[in-house]
Design a protein around this motif. Structure first.
Motif, PDB file in Angstrom:
ATOM      1  N   LYS A   1       0.755  -1.276  -0.065  1.00  0.00           N
ATOM      2  CA  LYS A   1       0.242   0.108   0.042  1.00  0.00           C
ATOM      3  C   LYS A   1       0.774   1.390   0.047  1.00  0.00           C
ATOM      4  O   LYS A   1       0.378   2.376   0.092  1.00  0.00           O
TER       5      LYS A   1
ATOM      6  N   VAL B   1       2.272   4.585   0.547  1.00  0.00           N
ATOM      7  CA  VAL B   1       2.116   5.587   1.591  1.00  0.00           C
ATOM      8  C   VAL B   1       0.739   5.542   2.219  1.00  0.00           C
ATOM      9  O   VAL B   1       0.573   6.158   3.443  1.00  0.00           O
ATOM     10  N   GLU B   2      -0.121   4.741   2.049  1.00  0.00           N
ATOM     11  CA  GLU B   2      -1.536   4.950   2.453  1.00  0.00           C
ATOM     12  C   GLU B   2      -1.781   4.056   3.635  1.00  0.00           C
ATOM     13  O   GLU B   2      -2.993   4.024   4.017  1.00  0.00           O
TER      14      GLU B   2
ATOM     15  N   PRO C   1      -1.030   4.337   7.237  1.00  0.00           N
ATOM     16  CA  PRO C   1      -0.776   4.767   8.439  1.00  0.00           C
ATOM     17  C   PRO C   1      -1.999   4.142   9.397  1.00  0.00           C
ATOM     18  O   PRO C   1      -1.831   3.798  10.499  1.00  0.00           O
TER      19      PRO C   1
ATOM     20  N   GLU D   1      -5.908  13.536   2.000  1.00  0.00           N
ATOM     21  CA  GLU D   1      -4.417  13.983   2.476  1.00  0.00           C
ATOM     22  C   GLU D   1      -3.671  14.318   1.130  1.00  0.00           C
ATOM     23  O   GLU D   1      -2.800  15.372   1.406  1.00  0.00           O
TER      24      GLU D   1
ATOM     25  N   LEU E   1      -5.207   9.480  10.376  1.00  0.00           N
ATOM     26  CA  LEU E   1      -5.261   8.083  10.782  1.00  0.00           C
ATOM     27  C   LEU E   1      -6.668   7.778  10.983  1.00  0.00           C
ATOM     28  O   LEU E   1      -7.357   8.600  11.609  1.00  0.00           O
TER      29      LEU E   1
END
Lengths: 1257, 195
Positions: free
Chosen positions: A206, A208-209, A211, B181, B189
């Motif tokens: 994935k 960067v996505e 977090p 984003e 988050l």
């Protein structure tokens, strides 16, 4: 709804569930979701009912059975959904259902495995109850199914499936699995490998996505770690590793984002870290060995709860003993929150506190398992980077119960308890002074000590001085305990230094040290505890001890308490470099030992700032009133400040600076520590130390604002920061000369610039007029100072760049010219070339320039109104002034006379707005055009301002291509300006060929106004001038005069392009009719020439006349010129006579106009002209005499002279009446012919007159 | 989505960030509540060590009046009074997240600080999950000051509008977050919990 009904009437379920199953396939996600939700609760409910029914009766009623059957079908359907790809919303719930299913089907270790005696519904149940047997359910089968379902979920997270999942599904899966793992620890073995394997997979897939998933994973891991079930343990090491990996990647991310602030501190921080690393690894193992030998039970007690527990306990006991709710609480809170450093927290540490804390917990847990976990512990240790390990150790130390070196300072002259207390606030340094002497001898044993000592000597130096200065006799009882334990095979020497100074409480000390030694005894094999007693007044100490001992039994208790916990902690926490200090300072007057927690924090802060890996001071405090505490703190603070000076001399500044900065933060605001600090900083600024200190303080504050998400503290810190910075900046401004660079340097280096400081800077750069008057003598320098600071800031602080630029720009349009010029120099020369901001500058200048259009006329109109009301005449003069050009200039002058003040202020206002733009033009010539474009729209005052400024600009720019382009194609309305530019360009220098050709181009293409040519006239060739000469003559007389002089003067190189004679001839060559101009102009031009007698001399005129008389036809103005020549130069008369004679031979009478002039001329030049007149043919003579009768008598008289008369023809004599009647007939003949002549000539005159009138009209 | 989405804005004191967002969302017609996760409601006091501490449930009005009595200048200058005034127009008193079980289920919870985010997640996972209703928890990092809160509020609104416009946020959330984003250069988050 269904769920409610279902739970109440289970018999209806068989009908409802099919419906639910149908709903599952519904197109609308919401319906399907609701179906799952309902189904899930029903499922649990039915299962529970089934179980409980089965437990208590061997029979299960049919309805329950059929419901169950349906529920199973429902389950299958949902499982299907969970596997299929479909709407995420539905799948989420399906996953959740599976989780519930697994949980339901498997025994819950946290609930009693024995079923309750009575059937109770709704309180939950445990599937393990079924072990006893159930008519329809089999535990084993259910477990199998649960396991399969779990496998279903797990499969999802295994690659490659995971790649096809959305983030939300992944998150929910992770959370579900971790929930299962926690609630059913027996599944750890299945779930964790998948989760652990997941991390890299996700990051790859994935990118960067992730977090969210990352975070979920982290939370899951942490949660798993917290799980204490036995089957979880084998996984801890791997979890820790995974966590570390996650955190590392996060740290990397953070590091990039990290502000560069606080760098200096973190650099220092890394030092001790490295120091520790070397020995850490070995120590760790050693310690674990040690621990293993200890009884497990005890360890569990102390360590499972994490080290902070014991520390906390002591705090709390201290808390109960003493009546200081605030400060101990604060410290406790710090411990609780597990933030690594209490006061001197450093940015790098802050970030790493997460993983470190987790690692610490891990170590604790591993060690708790004793031998069992030894393997994994080793794995863990070897897998952790040494840096991290060191941090773990350091973090652990934070939680050490602060056993402190006890020093008592009995102030001999102490009448108040405060002074001794304040002495102890400088305590760490003071303590170390005796310590060092003791330790020094032993330093060879301890490599780590060496690093400590590096810093300490300076400290002790300082302390010694402060001792002297305060003239205190301190009695220190110091016991240094040096523990040197060699562990393992002996090759690794583990020096454990434990410098502990002992307080005057022997009992306490004994308790403490004995406890220490006891615990160490049990742990280590070799140990040395050398005690060094420094000379002291034992009696006194003993006495005071007794007093306090009796009054404070609790103190002892707590110290004992904490000593034991120390004992238990020392080995487990790898205290290779733990110097413990307990500070008990005792006040004689009150007989009560005073421990000030704020001192604790201050000492602790010093400790941290000095980078000793030292624990916090354990400090006990006894009732002090708030005022007393405040007073104490203040005095202590002042002392530290005083000590600062000595420190400055001896070095060791670093520590001190940090100390002061930290203290500033820690102190309550109302104590005005800032005020003190500020004074101090300023007093010291000269030595450049104040700068350093200020910076530290500011950075400290800045960190406070940045790290504290907490609304209130960050707000407060911000306001302190701003006030402090502003105060320092202001006093720097006021105390130092303008040439001092301190202010600029300070501003360039502080963490950020507050609005207040920027305002101050603004004030410097753009002083108010009133202010300026006050300190006129230095305001210029101040501006320079401010501007150079601004420049620095623009260069060094991209974040404040815009704001600073604005300041500079404002300054560049300041009303005081001195200020403005300085600012403009800065902006144009230094800032404008910077690529990033040139655009902004340009826009600003442009706006300002245009503001002239809007603003200045407005003022002017107002003024015009005023003057109208004041003086009627004024307005009359003023009105025509609105027209442009020369006239308006005249009007301008007149109105300037009337209210010069207003005008000049307007001009300077316009100048104020425009200077910047002009300055920019020199840098960027393409801007030039704008000036020309707006020129026509701006007020006269503004125009005046432009006229004043443009010569400078033009001279700088020269005839650049841009300017030439403008010249050859000027915006309309800018003619006046253009003229000035041309004049400037040609003023005193030879214009380039390009310029000349541009001008010519302009003349030919755009403006037929010969005006524009005037400046370049001298540089044109004769051939070029002649064609345009009529146009020049046609100009207003003033301009013509200008042009004339230019033409005559010529360029220095080539000399005059026309001689005066040529000029006059050219003028005479103008044909008013052909060239379309009034004769008057030509006449005026001639007059203009005649006025310049020095140029148009007698000789010139003679030459001109000579040439003119040869022209055919004669120039119209010839006779006029002749007349003028005679008037101006009477001595020319003789020459003129010759001319006249030649005219006669040219039959001048044939030109009626000239004839008039001729006659006039002869009349004027009487008597010289007689001879000429007499040369006229008789008819013309008669005509002349008729027209000018005054001529006759003197002429007759003249002619009557015998010698003349004899030479006269008879006809002439007849006309003159000298010969009477004799030849009447012939006379009549002649007169007849003459009459015919005159007749024709009059006709000529008539025609000529009509011609002339038409020309005139 | 059939029923209206219920939103909760959560920060630590239920004063600044969450209330800013609450006020804004309310104005835009959202069904929104707001909470704090801290132990107390803390407001800046005259110094760092003297915060004004209130219990959750203390009406904003009361705080407002009290602070105005104490030092109107200070609190006006640091924006506390205006903030409280805004707040008391939105709802009566600050509420604590941990005590909000009675308020029913939320569909979307927006937190403004990672610490708060974690607290909310932990709190939710500690509750009994009987309803099996999913709840989206999004963290939008916003610094605790007035200016940032204002920006944060706008961002939260935008985010909620995005979510609102989605047919089913569970399906769309990844795209929404990614788009958000990209657009605002802010990291989000999020996680999903259940009631």
């Amino acid at each position: 709804m269904i769920s409610d009904i279902g739970s109440k009437h289970i018999e209806l379920l068989p009908e409802m569930v099919p419906c639910l199953i149908a709903f599952l396939k519904d197109e609308t996600p919401a319906v399907a979701r609701q179906a799952i939700t309902t189904g899930t609760s029903l499922f649990g409910y039915v299962l529970e009912k089934l179980v409980i029914q089965g437990l208590y009766s061997s029979e299960i009623d049919d309805s329950t059975k059929s419901s169950w059957a349906w529920m199973l079908k429902f389950k299958d359907a949902v499982l299907h959904i969970a596997v299929q790809s479909g709407s995420d919303g539905v799948r989420l719930l399906a996953v959740k259902f599976v989780e519930t299913l697994v949980l339901l089907y498997t025994p819950d270790p946290y609930i009693s495995a024995d079923p309750p005696q009575e059937p109770v519904y709704g309180l939950g149940f445990n599937i393990s109850w079924l072990r006893g047997g159930h008519p329809s359910l089999n535990v084993g089968e259910l477990a199998m199914e649960a396991s399969q379902s779990l496998g279903l979920l797990l499969d999802h997270l295994r690659s490659p499936q995971v790649k096809s999942l959305s983030n939300s599904i992944i998150i929910v899966l992770i959370k579900s699995l971790s929930a299962i793992a926690m609630k059913r620890p027996s599944f750890y073995g299945r779930i964790l490998p998948v989760l652990l394997g997941l991390d890299p997979a996700i990051s790859i897939v994935k990118g960067v996505e992730v977090p969210g998933a990352h975070h979920a994973l982290k939370t899951a891991f942490v949660a798993c770690l917290e799980c204490t079930h036995s089957s979880a343990e084998p996984w801890r090491a791997r979890l820790v590793e995974a966590l570390k990996a996650i955190n590392d990647s996060e740290l990397v991310g953070q590091a990039t984002n990290k502000n560069s602030g606080g760098v200096s501190i973190s650099n220092e921080e890394s030092l001790p870290l490295k120091d520790d690393n070397s020995s850490m690894q070995a120590c760790d193992e050693a310690s674990s060995d040690l621990v293993r030998k200890r009884p497990l039970a005890e360890l569990n007690n102390d360590l499972l709860q994490d080290d902070s527990f014991s520390g906390k306990r002591i705090r709390q006991s201290t808390h109960t003993v003493q009546d200081l709710p605030n400060e101990p609480l604060q410290v406790t809170a710090d411990q609780e929150s597990n933030s690594v450093p209490v006061v001197g927290s450093v940015s790098s540490k802050d970030k790493s506190s997460g993983p470190v804390q987790q690692l610490v917990a891990m170590f604790g847990a591993l060690v708790a398992q004793g031998e069992k976990a030894a393997g994994s512990l080793e794995i863990l240790i070897s897998s952790i980077s040494s840096d991290l390990l060191a941090e773990v150790v350091m973090a652990n130390m934070q939680h050490l119960p602060p056993t402190c070196p006890k020093t008592d300072k009995d102030d001999v002259a102490s009448e108040t308890g405060y002074s001794s207390c304040l002495a102890s606030s400088v305590l760490p340094s003071i303590q170390s002074s005796p310590l060092i002497s003791d330790i020094h001898s032993l330093s060879s044993l301890s490599p780590l000590l060496a690093s400590l000592l590096n810093i300490q000597p300076s400290m002790s130096h300082d302390v010694a001085k402060s001792h002297q200065s305060s003239e205190e006799k301190a009695t220190d009882t110091v016991e240094t305990t040096l523990l040197s334990s060699s562990v393992g095979d002996g090759s690794a020497m583990m020096p454990v230094t434990l410098p502990a100074s002992v307080s005057p409480f022997p009992v306490v000390t004994e308790n403490g040290s004995s406890a220490v030694s006891l615990s160490l005894n049990s742990a280590t094999e070799e140990r040395v505890i050398p005690g060094v007693d420094s000379p002291s007044s034992i009696d006194e100490i003993q006495e005071s001890h007794d007093a306090s001992h009796s009054s404070n039994p609790e103190v002892n208790d707590s110290s004992q308490d904490h000593a034991t916990s120390l004992g238990s902690l020392v080995p487990s926490n790898v205290l290779s470099t733990c110097s413990m200090a307990t500070d008990v300072s005792e006040t004689q007057s009150t007989g009560v030992g005073i421990f000030d927690t704020s001192q604790a924090s201050s000492t602790a802060s010093l400790v941290t700032s000095c980078q000793y890996v030292l624990p916090k001071m354990m400090i006990l405090d006894v009732n002090l009133t708030d005022e007393a505490k405040d007073q104490l703190q203040k005095v202590a603070f002042v002392r530290i400040l005083d000590a600062y000076r000595q420190v400055a001399i001896s070095g060791g500044l670093d520590a001190h600076c940090s100390l002061l900065a930290h203290l500033g933060i820690e102190f309550p605001l109302e104590l005005d520590s800032w005020g003190l600090l500020q004074k101090h900083v300023l007093s010291d600024y000269m030595d450049h130390e104040g700068h350093e200190l200020t910076l530290r303080i500011l950075y400290r504050l800045y960190r406070e604002t940045e790290q504290d998400q907490d609304f209130l503290s960050s707000r407060t810190a911000i306001s302190i920061y701003e006030t402090f910075l502003l105060a320092v900046a202001e006093s720097l401004r006021d105390t130092f000369p303008a040439t001092d660079k301190s202010l600029g340097r300070l501003l360039a280096e502080v963490p950020y610039l507050s609005e207040g400081v920027l305002k101050l800077l603004e004030g410097l750069c753009c002083p108010d007029r009133s202010e300026k008057h006050e300190k006129d003598f230095q305001s210029g320098d101040r501006v320079t100072q401010g501007l150079s600071a601004v420049w620095n800031l623009i260069l060094l602080r991209p974040s404040s760049r815009a704001r600073c630029l604005l300041i500079a720009l404002q300054s560049a349009v300041h009303s005081a010219e001195e200020v403005r010029m300085k600012a403009i120099r800065l902006v144009a020369n230094k800032l404008f070339p910077m690529p990033g901001i040139s655009q902004k500058i340009e826009e600003f200048a442009h706006d300002k320039l245009h503001s002239v259009i809007d603003d200045v006329p407005a003022i002017e109109d107002m003024d015009a109104d005023e003057s109208t009301s004041g003086l009627q005449e004024d307005s009359k003069l003023g009105k025509p002034s609105s027209s442009r050009g020369q006239q308006s200039d005249n009007a301008l002058k007149s109105s300037t006379h009337l209210d010069q003040n207003v005008m000049s202020s307007l001009i300077s206002e316009a100048q104020r707005c425009m200077s910047l733009y002009f300055a920019l033009c020199t840098k960027k010539r393409s801007l030039l055009r704008e000036i020309f474009t707006i020129y026509k729209n701006i007020s006269k005052a503004a125009k005046e301002a432009v006229h004043r400024q443009i010569p400078i600009l033009v001279r700088t720019v020269g005839s650049s291509p841009e300017l030439l382009a403008i010249i050859s194609d000027p915006p309309t309305g800018s003619e006046d300006l253009l003229m000035q530019v041309l004049h400037t360009l040609t003023d005193g220098i030879v214009p380039s060929q390009d310029l000349i050709s541009s001008v010519k181009k302009l003349y030919h293409s755009r403006m037929k106004d010969a005006d524009v040519l005037i400046p370049v006239l001298p540089f044109l060739t004769k051939d070029e001038i002649f064609p345009i000469f009529p146009h020049l003559v046609n100009l207003p007389i003033e301009k013509f005069q200008g042009a004339l002089s230019r033409v005559l003067q010529g360029s220095p190189k080539t000399g005059p392009c026309l001689t005066p004679a040529e000029v006059l001839i050219a003028i005479h060559g103008i044909d008013p009719v052909k060239d379309g101009m009034p004769l008057k102009k030509v006449i005026d031009a001639c007059s203009a020439c005649f006025e310049q007698r020095k140029v148009f001399t007698q000789q010139v005129l003679a030459k001109v006349l000579n040439q003119l008389v040869e022209q055919i036809p004669l120039p119209l103005l010839f006779m006029r010129t002749v007349l003028q020549a005679i008037v101006i130069f009477p001595s020319l008369v003789d020459f003129v006579m010759e001319i006249l004679l030649r005219l006669i031979s040219k039959q001048i009478w044939k030109y009626p106009k000239l004839w008039v002039g001729f006659l006039k001329c002869v009349t004027q030049t009487m008597p010289q002209s007689f001879s000429v007149v007499l040369q006229l043919p008789a008819a013309q003579l008669e005509n002349a005499l008729n027209k000018h009768p005054v001529l006759r008598p003197p002429l007759v008289e003249h002619a009557s002279q015998p010698n003349i008369r004899s030479s006269l023809p008879r006809s002439t004599q007849v006309v003159l009446g000298l010969v009477q009647d004799l030849q009447a007939s012939s006379q009549g003949q002649t007169s007849q012919s003459q009459a015919a002549d005159t007749g024709s000539s009059t006709a000529d005159v008539a025609t000529e007159l009509t011609q002339e009138s038409s020309a005139v009209s | 989505m059939g029923a209206k989405v219920r939103y909760a804005m959560v920060c630590s004191s239920n004063q600044n960030r969450s209330m800013e967002a609450h006020a804004l969302l309310k104005r835009h017609g959202f069904d929104v509540s707001s909470y704090g996760t801290g132990a107390h409601v803390k407001l800046p006091g005259p110094s760092l060590r003297e915060p004004n501490v209130y219990d959750f449930g203390t009406p904003y009005k009361l705080m407002h009046d009290e602070l105005r009595r104490k030092d109107p200048d200070l609190y006006k200058r640091n924006g506390i009074l205006p903030m409280l005034k805004r707040n008391l127009g939105v709802k009566n008193a600050p509420q604590r997240w941990q005590d909000n079980a009675a308020d029913g289920c939320f569909d979307v919870v927006v937190t403004f600080e990672e610490k708060v985010f974690n607290i909310v997640i932990e709190d939710l996972s500690n509750r009994k999950q009987v309803l099996i209703r999913s709840v989206l928890i999004i963290n939008l990092e916003v610094k605790d000051n007035h200016e940032e809160a204002a920006t944060g509020g706008k961002l939260a609104l935008e985010l909620c509008q995005e979510i609102e416009s989605a047919d089913c946020w569970e399906d769309a959330i990844d795209d929404i977050v990614a788009a958000f984003e990209r657009q605002h250069k802010r990291k989000l988050l999020y996680t999903i919990s259940f009631y």
